[in-house]
Scaffold this motif. Structure first.
Motif, short mmCIF file in Angstrom:
data_model
loop_
_atom_site.label_atom_id
_atom_site.label_comp_id
_atom_site.label_asym_id
_atom_site.label_seq_id
_atom_site.Cartn_x
_atom_site.Cartn_y
_atom_site.Cartn_z
N GLN A 168 0.87 -0.97 0.00
CA GLN A 168 0.12 0.16 -0.11
C GLN A 168 0.95 1.52 0.02
OE1 GLN A 168 -2.02 0.03 3.33
NE2 GLN A 168 -4.12 -1.10 2.33
N SER A 169 0.71 2.57 -0.78
CA SER A 169 1.50 3.79 -0.74
C SER A 169 0.94 4.66 -0.87
CB SER A 169 2.15 3.18 -1.90
OG SER A 169 2.21 3.69 -3.05
N GLN A 170 1.24 6.03 -0.19
CA GLN A 170 0.45 6.68 -1.31
C GLN A 170 0.97 7.72 -1.70
OE1 GLN A 170 -1.01 8.22 3.08
NE2 GLN A 170 -2.48 9.31 1.65
N PRO A 171 0.66 8.12 -3.42
CA PRO A 171 1.49 8.72 -3.91
C PRO A 171 1.67 10.48 -4.24
CG PRO A 171 -0.10 8.04 -5.27
CD PRO A 171 -0.09 7.43 -3.99
N ASP A 199 -3.54 0.00 -3.30
CA ASP A 199 -2.71 -1.22 -3.42
C ASP A 199 -1.68 -1.24 -5.34
OD1 ASP A 199 -5.34 -3.57 -1.92
OD2 ASP A 199 -4.07 -1.52 -1.37
N GLU A 200 -0.70 -1.65 -4.99
CA GLU A 200 0.70 -1.83 -6.15
C GLU A 200 1.48 -2.88 -5.32
OE1 GLU A 200 3.54 1.37 -6.65
OE2 GLU A 200 2.34 2.68 -4.96
N VAL A 201 1.87 -3.19 -6.94
CA VAL A 201 2.46 -4.67 -7.08
C VAL A 201 4.03 -4.37 -7.09
CG1 VAL A 201 3.98 -6.63 -8.51
CG2 VAL A 201 1.05 -5.86 -8.16
N ALA A 202 5.39 -4.06 -6.21
CA ALA A 202 6.28 -3.90 -6.09
C ALA A 202 7.26 -5.06 -6.42
CB ALA A 202 7.06 -3.03 -4.60
N VAL A 203 8.70 -4.35 -6.94
CA VAL A 203 9.52 -5.77 -7.45
C VAL A 203 10.46 -5.82 -6.21
CG1 VAL A 203 11.72 -6.38 -8.38
CG2 VAL A 203 9.78 -5.15 -10.08
N THR A 204 10.92 -6.81 -5.60
CA THR A 204 11.83 -7.45 -4.31
C THR A 204 12.42 -8.30 -5.05
OG1 THR A 204 10.62 -9.65 -4.15
CG2 THR A 204 9.38 -7.79 -2.79
N GLY A 205 13.03 -8.29 -6.19
CA GLY A 205 14.43 -8.30 -6.53
C GLY A 205 14.56 -9.13 -7.79
#
Length: 122
Positions: A43-46, A61-67
């Motif tokens: 979860q983030s707030q741009p 909600d967003e998908v983020a790269v962990t590696g």
């Protein structure tokens, strides 16, 4: 507006992991399948421009790269962890003191920017 997640933070702190990797039991708040590794739902707030002020946008909600391959910028996330993002990459897990500092300095910087003369912000 553009995507300015460097300063994004969740409802009460920094980006918050909702569903890391394949072990999570569903995606963010809306359920569904977890993202494939090496990704996590956070979860983030741009930051957004409302025409007059720089503000924190709605929680999303967003998908983020962990590696990728052997490159990982942080230890594995667990649901509920606070983390920092740079664009769509998880950079680090945040400890409570780091979350409080992020809240404080984000608020301080937004106040400073929004108190600037209108010609600077135009």
């Amino acid at each position: 507006g553009g995507d300015h997640r460097w300063g994004g933070w969740g409802p009460t702190g920094g980006p918050r992991a909702l569903c890391p990797g394949p072990a999570g039991a569903g995606g963010g708040g809306g359920g569904g399948a977890p993202p494939p590794p090496p990704h996590a739902v956070v979860q983030s707030q741009p930051l957004e421009w409302d025409g007059h002020h720089l503000v924190l946008g709605a929680v999303r909600d967003e998908v983020a790269v962990t590696g990728e391959g052997n490159m990982h910028l942080t230890r594995a996330l667990v649901r509920g962890d606070w983390c920092s993002l740079h664009w769509d990459w998880v950079c680090d897990r945040l400890e409570p003191a780091q979350v409080r500092a992020l809240q404080y300095y984000t608020k301080t910087q937004l106040t400073a920017v929004n108190d600037a003369p209108a010609t600077v912000l135009a």
